[in-house]
Write an enzyme that holds these catalytic residues in place. Sequence first.
Site, PDB file in Angstrom:
ATOM      1  CD  GLU A  50      -2.818   1.105   0.139  1.00  0.00           C
ATOM      2  OE1 GLU A  50      -3.241   0.059  -0.371  1.00  0.00           O
ATOM      3  OE2 GLU A  50      -3.086   2.228  -0.310  1.00  0.00           O
ATOM      4  CB  CYS A  81       2.385  -3.355  -7.257  1.00  0.00           C
ATOM      5  SG  CYS A  81       0.611  -3.294  -7.456  1.00  0.00           S
ATOM      6  CG  HIS A 171       2.563  -8.228  -7.195  1.00  0.00           C
ATOM      7  ND1 HIS A 171       3.139  -7.834  -6.006  1.00  0.00           N
ATOM      8  CD2 HIS A 171       1.500  -7.418  -7.381  1.00  0.00           C
ATOM      9  CE1 HIS A 171       2.451  -6.843  -5.488  1.00  0.00           C
ATOM     10  NE2 HIS A 171       1.444  -6.560  -6.293  1.00  0.00           N
ATOM     11  CD  GLU A 173       6.242  -9.585  -5.950  1.00  0.00           C
ATOM     12  OE1 GLU A 173       6.495  -9.217  -7.119  1.00  0.00           O
ATOM     13  OE2 GLU A 173       5.329  -9.088  -5.255  1.00  0.00           O
TER      14      GLU A 173
HETATM   15  N1  GLN Z   1      -3.281  -0.402  -4.720  1.00  0.00           N
HETATM   16  C1  GLN Z   1      -2.008  -0.286  -4.078  1.00  0.00           C
HETATM   17  C2  GLN Z   1      -1.599   1.179  -3.918  1.00  0.00           C
HETATM   18  O1  GLN Z   1      -2.268   2.026  -4.404  1.00  0.00           O
HETATM   19  C3  GLN Z   1      -0.950  -1.036  -4.835  1.00  0.00           C
HETATM   20  C4  GLN Z   1      -1.308  -2.509  -4.873  1.00  0.00           C
HETATM   21  C5  GLN Z   1      -0.135  -3.440  -4.813  1.00  0.00           C
HETATM   22  O2  GLN Z   1       0.994  -3.041  -4.515  1.00  0.00           O
HETATM   23  N2  GLN Z   1      -0.406  -4.709  -5.004  1.00  0.00           N
HETATM   24  O3  GLN Z   1      -0.633   1.466  -3.291  1.00  0.00           O
END
Ligand code: GLN
Length: 193
Positions: A50, A81, A171, A173
Amino acid sequence: MSLQIAVLALQGAFIEHEQMFRSCGAECFELRQKTDLRRHFDALVLPGGESTAQSKLLRELDMFDELAARIRAGMPVFATCAGIILLAEKIADSEVHHFGGLPITVKRNAYGRQLSSFWAEEYFSGVGVVSMPFIRAPQIESAAPAVEILAFYGGYPVAVRYGNMLAMTFHPEITGDKRIHQWFTNNICTGNL
Ligand code: GLN
């Protein structure tokens, strides 16, 4: 001495990156507090999770400025991400700015509720066809011409390289396929490109 990779480990999916990079022959350690930044490292991993929570913790733990300076100075960075959101120069519909340095605009949670998580298979330049798990992924809405696009999904870039940054909206990983991690250690960390 083998490559030393520091993995930001405040929140999110960091352990999987350590396993991947270790299987590529690198040594990894976790960045959990400011004193961890005293150790030598050759490259940095910004994992998924996040981005808002990660950025807040980075500031609370007083790690933000030092990492920002290393990124600006050209340290190799592997971002997935939430990590690409931390690097983006612009976040769509938002004035928020984290590390920046990667001249792209990203839109957070762009795939909506219905399709928030899914797997795709696409070609990744220099690597081949790879599996791409997307988990509440952002979308790269635009990129400066100097940004090299390494993979697309659905007409949008999903993996980019800019200088020593390799950043993806998915992702790699968690796929069990270490080729993208290996491509990073072989090419970006060694300055081959
Ligand atoms: N939705 C997340 C964000 O806004 C990112 C999602 C993720 O890293 N899998 O930070």
